[in-house]
Design a protein around this motif. Structure first.
Motif, PDB file in Angstrom:
ATOM      1  N   PRO A  98       6.811   7.481   8.260  1.00 56.89           N
ATOM      2  CA  PRO A  98       7.998   6.648   8.453  1.00 56.89           C
ATOM      3  C   PRO A  98       8.854   6.521   7.205  1.00 56.89           C
ATOM      4  O   PRO A  98       8.398   6.771   6.086  1.00 56.89           O
ATOM      5  N   GLN A  99      10.074   6.113   7.452  1.00 53.76           N
ATOM      6  CA  GLN A  99      11.029   5.841   6.388  1.00 53.76           C
ATOM      7  C   GLN A  99      10.472   4.722   5.525  1.00 53.76           C
ATOM      8  O   GLN A  99       9.896   3.768   6.028  1.00 53.76           O
ATOM      9  N   GLY A 100      10.630   4.835   4.234  1.00 54.43           N
ATOM     10  CA  GLY A 100      10.133   3.788   3.355  1.00 54.43           C
ATOM     11  C   GLY A 100       8.647   3.627   3.517  1.00 54.43           C
ATOM     12  O   GLY A 100       8.157   2.573   3.903  1.00 54.43           O
ATOM     13  N   ASN A 103       6.107   0.447   2.945  1.00 54.15           N
ATOM     14  CA  ASN A 103       5.615  -0.634   3.804  1.00 54.15           C
ATOM     15  C   ASN A 103       4.970  -0.107   5.062  1.00 54.15           C
ATOM     16  O   ASN A 103       4.811  -0.827   6.038  1.00 54.15           O
ATOM     17  N   ALA A 104       4.613   1.159   5.060  1.00 54.16           N
ATOM     18  CA  ALA A 104       4.098   1.753   6.283  1.00 54.16           C
ATOM     19  C   ALA A 104       2.633   1.434   6.499  1.00 54.16           C
ATOM     20  O   ALA A 104       2.114   1.616   7.585  1.00 54.16           O
TER      21      ALA A 104
ATOM     22  N   GLU B 226       8.267  -4.986  10.581  1.00 54.34           N
ATOM     23  CA  GLU B 226       7.760  -4.214   9.450  1.00 54.34           C
ATOM     24  C   GLU B 226       7.448  -2.772   9.863  1.00 54.34           C
ATOM     25  O   GLU B 226       7.097  -2.493  11.009  1.00 54.34           O
ATOM     26  N   ASP B 227       7.522  -1.888   8.881  1.00 55.18           N
ATOM     27  CA  ASP B 227       7.232  -0.481   9.150  1.00 55.18           C
ATOM     28  C   ASP B 227       5.806  -0.266   9.634  1.00 55.18           C
ATOM     29  O   ASP B 227       5.546   0.600  10.455  1.00 55.18           O
ATOM     30  N   TYR B 228       4.864  -1.062   9.107  1.00 53.71           N
ATOM     31  CA  TYR B 228       3.478  -0.792   9.487  1.00 53.71           C
ATOM     32  C   TYR B 228       3.214  -1.107  10.955  1.00 53.71           C
ATOM     33  O   TYR B 228       2.268  -0.602  11.539  1.00 53.71           O
ATOM     34  N   LEU B 229       4.063  -1.944  11.558  1.00 51.22           N
ATOM     35  CA  LEU B 229       3.925  -2.193  12.990  1.00 51.22           C
ATOM     36  C   LEU B 229       4.395  -0.982  13.792  1.00 51.22           C
ATOM     37  O   LEU B 229       3.754  -0.556  14.755  1.00 51.22           O
ATOM     38  N   LEU B 231       4.412   1.998  12.730  1.00 51.96           N
ATOM     39  CA  LEU B 231       3.435   3.051  12.529  1.00 51.96           C
ATOM     40  C   LEU B 231       2.186   2.807  13.385  1.00 51.96           C
ATOM     41  O   LEU B 231       1.632   3.735  13.965  1.00 51.96           O
TER      42      LEU B 231
END
Lengths: 327, 330, 288
Positions: A98-100, A103-104, B226-229, B231
């Motif tokens: 993912p982008q950035g 925080n992935a 958030e990005d981790y969600l 993902l």
């Protein structure tokens, strides 16, 4: 492209509901990608490239929705999968970086567990020992020590996090990897190394890759084909060498001439004007207000994407005229 | 967990306790009039013959040590308080304030702890479901109800609960914590305790659950972006795993932080709830102390209230690093 | 794309268009009107003890009945509601003033100033407000509305201090503030001319919360019998009702009006502050 493409996107449209209006972030996009190929997609922010990346895995969230089109991957129609099938499909067929990537990763779970839960979700029969072995092997493959598995994301540097994300992406050996600006938060030196790692593992597992970004230099070293998006539409697509040697679309020409060049001392040229609002697109070609080659027809008729050479497609009246592809 | 973190938290705990002791020391001296005279006046104005009035006055004089320099008085006061010598109660003379409070405190802690844990847990789950896109639709219809609940203070809610469930239909006792003169240690005794504690507990749960639900919803909406969600969803994890392991797990962190802050308000609120239900905790003790102007007892209750909350906050602070690895290895 | 979306939505939404805001303001205005218009119809002197027959249920003569102390309850409500509002707003205002001041210097100067103020703020936040108020009010005893507001204000500045500090921290790094600093402007002038004006909306938003908190604290003291003795208040009415066992005696008219008015008041303040929150924090809005 090639005969039996791995991925084919047909006339895909994705839009955002804003109040009572709909903004088309991806508008009638079609493209194909062969197994093992690397395609770069570039465009300014707001051109729809990230929306496209998420839509390919149906990870887009309201207010975004897919209006129409078809996405076929290895014969599976992604847009027709039910929730259960979609869950199985995700990551085992298509993985995302993912982008950035900063925080992935889930901040409260150790790296090993974040990789293990992915494996467990898809390979019920795999033993804990095998899972751990696989994770260690993957971490080594992306150039990390196995001890990284026992760490929390905040204990990793940006480059290490990104490598963890790459290891995570290949954990199920997917057919397609989507990398959305995979290195945007990293410093330049780390960027190159991480991209090399990404290319290596992609080649090893034989996956195709779509890389989204705006760094033309990075694209030049990482992909075989390049597609340019402008205001939600695909406007130019070409093999990477051709693209740099002889850009066809006026926007592509401006993109390339805006790159700093080591052997020239001319001042950097930006692209004049701003990308239009998706809610208020100009008539005709969306690029015409900024285009140095604008013709009267550009203000009225939207140019279709046309094949002008083998493997080269361009949506521009002027180029089409020059190649004389119009009847 | 680093030592400096632990030490800082412990220092914070002592700062709070010292702060409370200091307020207890200074305030009566700043108030107009000699404290002894004020107490005497109060005793006289009540026109009652208090048994051993002379002893009380002597106790007051000794306690205040009015002839000593201020700093000596202060240090002695701090020393006394920290050894839990809080003086003698007037209304329950010659019992000590501490013994009065220690009889009442378990009721308060039991009521407050159980109902706050229920309110926090229930509120957090409901709040998480409110923000979760996969929740059934009826969950969303709770939101306005929870907002109204979160707006109404503990005490008012207790009065409403008291009327609607006890006085009007007569389903529950009007007050107290047990039938008869003392709680009995048997199954029936336990049921009796639950029967009496239910409404005060319900009041505290109702007053708290909306607050926690709204807080959790806010935190959850933040985490869902958030990005981790994204993902986690992309990884093809089950919705249950994403909900608990990724979304709720992270959204709980700010909730626990605000629990530390909200405990003070919750304790204040439950003290008043006890008053409404005549529940024999320190709230009820306080109400009686106020009625009989038993100033040492009032101070003692205030001190123990601060002490209880500060201790709980300390425990929370020490638990928090176990939940959030980012704090743990700093 | 995302920034573009939030800007578009944020621009079209105005605070008053929010239904919660209008309902909240509506209730609040109604309660203010009760205090303003009520005295024209009802003799508020009847809110004093021993002015009417005791323990009368509602009737034409006494629409809300009378209590055991010989007060007419409708007069008590009309005289008491403005007192409660006055106390709350006064305490909230002073509290926010203190909080804004502390938050500004804490966020702007940073370093030890910030550490000390933040530590005190965090410490104070965990102390049960009732405990301190109790000790003070019990020592002072004969309080009036103004002194009670002062006492309560001393414990209602922490939230304002927190939000103002956070905002100041981010403003301090803004280029125009940096410019002002580089151009040799004094700290006081930067704080007052460049930073403070940006704090007004935040301070206003926290005023609503502080007022609500102050009324809550005030009510807590009053229902324990520590409220002002010289004027009728809603909390003291509940105190008397509880003391004279109005509940078990079936005198519902005694305690329901103050409870109802207080519930409406808290509800109104909650609605207003949540609408203001929404406006300040658009991310929460999408889910509603």
């Amino acid at each position: 492209m090639i005969d039996a493409p791995l991925l084919s996107i047909n006339d895909l449209s994705v839009s955002y509901a804003i109040g009572n209006e709909r903004a088309r972030a991806v508008d009638g996009l079609s493209l194909t990608l062969g197994a093992g190929q690397r395609l770069g997609i570039v465009g300014e922010s707001g051109s729809g490239k990230s929306t496209l990346a998420l839509a390919l895995m149906r990870l887009h969230k309201p207010p975004a929705m897919i209006d129409s089109g078809q996405i076929l991957l290895g014969g599976t129609d992604i847009l027709r999968l039910d929730q259960g099938a979609l869950r199985k499909f995700r990551w085992s067929e298509v993985a995302l970086i993912p982008q950035g990537a900063m925080n992935a990763l889930n901040p409260v779970i150790k790296v090993r567990e974040q990789m293990a839960d992915t494996i467990r979700a898809h390979r019920r029969d795999m033993s804990a020992r095998d899972i751990n072995k696989r994770i260690d092997e993957l971490l080594v493959r992306v150039g990390l020590s196995t001890s990284v598995a026992g760490l929390y994301p905040h204990e990793l540097s940006g480059g290490m996090k990104q490598r963890v994300c790459i290891a995570l992406a290949i954990v199920l050996e997917p057919k397609l990897i989507i990398a959305d600006e995979p290195t945007s938060a990293l410093d330049v030196v780390v960027q190159r190394v991480v991209i090399e790692t990404l290319k290596d593992v992609q080649a090893q597992i034989g996956a195709a890759m779509i890389m989204i970004g705006h760094d033309m230099g990075l694209m030049a070293q990482s992909v075989d084909h390049l597609a340019v998006m402008y205001a939600g539409r695909l406007v130019d697509q070409a093999p990477i060498r051709e693209f740099f040697r002889r850009p066809l679309h006026p926007y592509s020409q401006l993109l390339i001439s805006s790159l700093p060049s080591p052997d020239e001392t001319r001042p950097l040229a930006g692209i004049p004007g701003m990308q239009p609002s998706l809610l208020d697109l100009p008539a005709g070609c969306a690029f015409h207000p900024r285009c140095p080659l604008v013709q009267p027809i550009c203000r009225e008729v939207m140019p279709p994407l046309e094949t002008v050479e083998p493997h080269r497609r361009v949506a521009c009246h002027v180029v089409a005229e020059a190649y004389n592809v119009r009847a | 967990m680093s030592w400096s973190y632990v030490l800082r938290r412990i220092a914070m705990f002592f700062a709070v306790v010292l702060c409370a002791v200091t307020v207890n020391f200074i305030v009566p001296r700043l108030a107009p009039g000699d404290p002894t005279a004020a107490v005497l006046e109060q005793l006289l104005s009540r026109g009652q013959q208090v048994e051993g009035a002379a002893d009380i006055v002597a106790a007051y004089r000794a306690r205040f040590g009015l002839d000593d320099p201020m700093i000596v008085q202060y240090l002695r006061y701090v020393g006394n308080t920290l050894t839990l010598d809080l003086g003698t109660s007037i209304s329950y003379f010659p019992q000590s304030v501490t013994s009065q409070i220690l009889t009442a405190l378990p009721w308060t802690i039991g009521l407050l702890a159980i109902s706050t844990v229920i309110a926090f847990g229930l509120g957090s789950v409901v709040g998480a479901l409110l923000a979760w896109p996969g929740s059934p639709h009826f969950v969303r219809s709770f939101a306005p109800f929870l907002m109204v609940l979160s707006a109404i203070p503990y005490y008012l809610l207790a009065l409403i609960v008291l009327y609607v469930l006890a006085i009007w239909p007569g389903w529950f006792p009007l007050g107290g914590a047990y039938s008869g003169s003392a709680p009995s240690f048997s199954l029936n005794g336990l049921l009796d305790l639950l029967y009496h504690g239910f409404l005060p507990g319900l009041s505290i749960v109702l007053a708290g659950v909306g607050f926690w639900a709204l807080g959790m919803r806010g935190a959850m909406i933040g985490v869902l972006g958030e990005d981790y969600l994204t993902l986690a969803e992309g990884k093809g994890l089950s919705p249950r795993r994403i909900f608990f392991g990724y979304a709720m797990r992270n959204a709980l962190l700010p909730q626990v932080t605000s629990l530390a802050i909200a405990l003070g308000t919750a304790a204040s609120g439950s003290v008043l709830v006890e008053v409404a239900f005549n529940y024999p905790g320190i709230g009820y003790l306080l109400f009686n102390a106020l009625k009989s102007s038993d100033y040492f007892l009032i101070q003692g209750v205030a001190f123990f209230l601060v002490l209880t909350v500060a201790l709980s906050v300390l425990v929370l602070d020490l638990i928090y690093p176990l939940l959030d690895p980012r704090i743990r290895r700093q | 794309m995302r920034a573009f979306l939030t800007n578009t939505i944020g621009g079209t939404l105005r605070p008053l268009a929010n239904p919660r805001m209008s309902v909240g303001v509506g209730i609040l205005l109604a309660l203010v009107l009760l205090g303003l218009v009520g005295p024209m119809f009802v003799d508020v002197r009847l809110s004093e003890p021993i002015s009417v027959r005791t323990n009368q249920p509602p009737s034409w003569a006494h629409p809300l009945g009378t209590d055991s102390g010989g007060r007419e309850l409708i007069a008590v409500m009309i005289a008491g509601t403005p007192q409660t509002l006055k106390m709350g707003i006064l305490a909230g205002f002073i509290g926010v003033l203190i909080g804004t001041f502390l938050g500004l210097i804490s966020g702007y100067f940073g370093g030890w100033t910030d550490r000390i103020i933040s530590a005190v703020t965090d410490t104070m936040l965990t102390i049960p407000p009732l405990a301190i108020l109790l000790v003070v009010a019990a020592a002072v005893r004969a309080v009036n509305v103004e002194s009670m507001a002062l006492i309560i204000a001393s414990l209602s500045w922490m939230y304002a201090a927190r939000v103002v500090r956070a905002q100041t921290l981010s403003l301090r790094e803004q280029s125009y503030v940096q410019m002002a600093r580089l151009s040799g402007m004094g700290h006081m002038r930067i704080l007052l001319a460049e930073i403070f004006p940006n704090m007004v909306p935040i301070a206003f938003a926290s005023l609503v919360g502080a007022t609500s908190g102050a009324i809550l604290s005030g009510m807590g003291l009053e229902v324990l019998g520590l409220g002002p003795q010289n004027v009728p208040t809603l909390g003291m009415t509940i105190y008397w009702a509880l003391l004279y066992a109005a509940f078990s005696r079936g005198m519902w008219w005694w305690w329901t009006p103050p409870v109802l008015i207080l519930v409406l008041l808290f509800l109104a303040l909650f609605l207003i502050s949540s609408a203001l929150d929404d406006f300040a924090n658009p991310r929460l809005r999408s889910s509603r």
